[in-house]
Design an enzyme around this catalytic site. Structure first.
Site: not given
Length: 421
Positions: A114, A175, A198, A243, A246, A312, A345, A399, A404
């Site tokens: 994305y 979506q 977002n 920063q 942004h 950061h 970055d 066990e 086993h």
């Protein structure tokens, strides 16, 4: 300005999830599952205000975008790609040389990436994700990015061409995550989804996790800047604003034993922020989400830094390198005046997809190894089986798992009988 004790009392790791959008996102995911491409086109019209004829961006268009770029931008993208490749190759998991007990490493088959668009289209995110997948040997990469009224930004398309993405689609939001997770007529289902977005993207990734892998739930960006009396105040001021620009939710932390240096840097910010194109965003971010912390000692500074566990962490002090072993909770650590966060970055090599909101306490930044999976291989010699089996037999007995027990016991018995013949 807070002292360390005051800051510790008021500081909380912000809950990055906006749960108020969960119901909407759940509905969107279900609609995409039911209606496929039609849902994607409808949501693009509703949320992006773009009517699309098709979702696919052809490789021809990617090539055209690449060829249309100014030469200096093309060279910058190529240089960044090369740096990222070199660094990721250097940290890529190596195959074990053991012959009896080892891990086999496999790249993922198909990965979805994305890439945010909008007012600050993150061209660098194309490189900071897809290059890692390529180094890992992922067989197929699919990039999704939100459609724009004038078309997806040419630099993003050019970057997709540079990294040789297999598929690029103009679809964004929750979506897009649903399409990557479950597939549509056009978009194939992937094995893992990476990349920032977002609150709708973050919620969608959280909801589809388990049906598909994800990197992390990314929240607003953040930086912790540690300074002393030797720090260049102008440089540090730009780092804070870098920063803050942004997002209005971006968090900035300025920490020092020098109250005077904190005040000097904040004064520089006041002088310069009005000259920035995103001055309104910077001002809102700093007003609501900036913390200045005056500490009494280096030990107290380290304690505060590790409490924040920032995405950061920038150390701009005369003894910056001494913090490398002391700061144990950071998404990425930037050491010295000439290692600003902005270099990370874009071009340094480590990915800029990093844990936020205190998640550096238990997670790390995206790397080539996030696109690899391993399976254990157990291939024992008779001597190794004979050495290990008695302990396994005793544990199986404890066990009360008889099959086993027998699976081990009768093998061991036969081996020992063969040796005694």
């Amino acid at each position: 300005m807070f002292n360390a004790q005051e800051f510790t009392q008021i500081f909380t790791e912000e809950n990055e999830m906006d749960w108020t959008v969960m119901e909407t996102v759940q509905s969107m995911i279900k609609t995409v599952q039911q209606n496929g491409d039609r849902a994607l086109l409808d949501y693009s019209k509703q949320f992006d205000r773009v009517e699309l004829d098709e979702l696919t961006i052809s490789k021809e268009k990617l090539k055209e975008a690449y060829e249309s770029l100014p030469s200096d931008l093309r060279e910058a993208l190529e240089a960044a790609k090369e740096n990222i490749e070199q660094y990721q190759q250097s940290i890529k998991w190596k195959q074990s040389e053991s012959s009896e007990l080892y891990q086999k490493i496999h790249p993922l088959n198909r990965v979805g990436i994305y890439v945010p668009g909008g007012t600050a289209p993150l061209v660098s995110t194309v490189l900071m994700t897809t290059v890692l997948a390529n180094v890992a040997g992922v067989k197929e990469t699919t990039i999704v990015t939100p459609p724009q009224p004038e078309g997806v930004q040419q630099a993003i398309l050019a970057a997709c061409y540079i990294v040789e993405a297999d598929h690029v689609y103009q679809v964004g939001g929750a979506q897009a995550i649903a399409a990557l997770a479950y597939g549509t007529e056009t978009i194939q289902k992937v094995d893992k989804i990476v990349g920032p977005g977002n609150q709708y993207v973050a919620m969608a990734k959280k909801l589809v996790y388990g049906d598909v892998g994800i990197d992390s739930i990314a929240g607003p960006s953040e930086i912790v800047v540690v300074v002393d009396e030797t720090t260049n105040a102008e440089w540090a001021a730009y780092d804070l604003m870098a920063q803050a620009e942004h997002d209005v939710l971006a968090r900035t932390f300025l920490i020092s034993e020098s109250k005077e240096k904190i005040e000097e840097i904040l004064s520089e910010v006041e002088k310069k922020r009005s000259t920035q194109p995103r001055a309104e965003i910077i001002s809102k971010s700093l007003l609501d989400h900036h913390y200045a912390v005056h500490t009494a000692s280096k030990a107290e500074t380290v304690q505060v830094v590790n409490l924040i566990a920032g995405e950061h962490v920038s150390i701009q002090t005369k003894d910056a390198e001494t913090y490398v072993d002391l700061v144990t909770t950071a998404g990425a650590l930037f050491v010295g005046d000439l290692s600003p966060e902005a270099i990370g970055d874009y071009v340094a090599g480590p990915s800029h997809v990093l844990p936020t909101g205190g998640n550096a306490r238990f997670s790390n930044g995206l790397s080539v190894n996030d696109f690899l999976r391993t399976n254990s291989v157990i291939h024992l010699s008779p001597a190794s089986f004979e050495r290990m089996a008695p302990s396994g037999i005793r544990l199986a007995k404890e066990e009360a798992l008889q099959a086993h027990h027998d699976s081990l016991y009768y093998r061991l018995e036969d081996i020992q009988n063969d040796k005694n013949r």
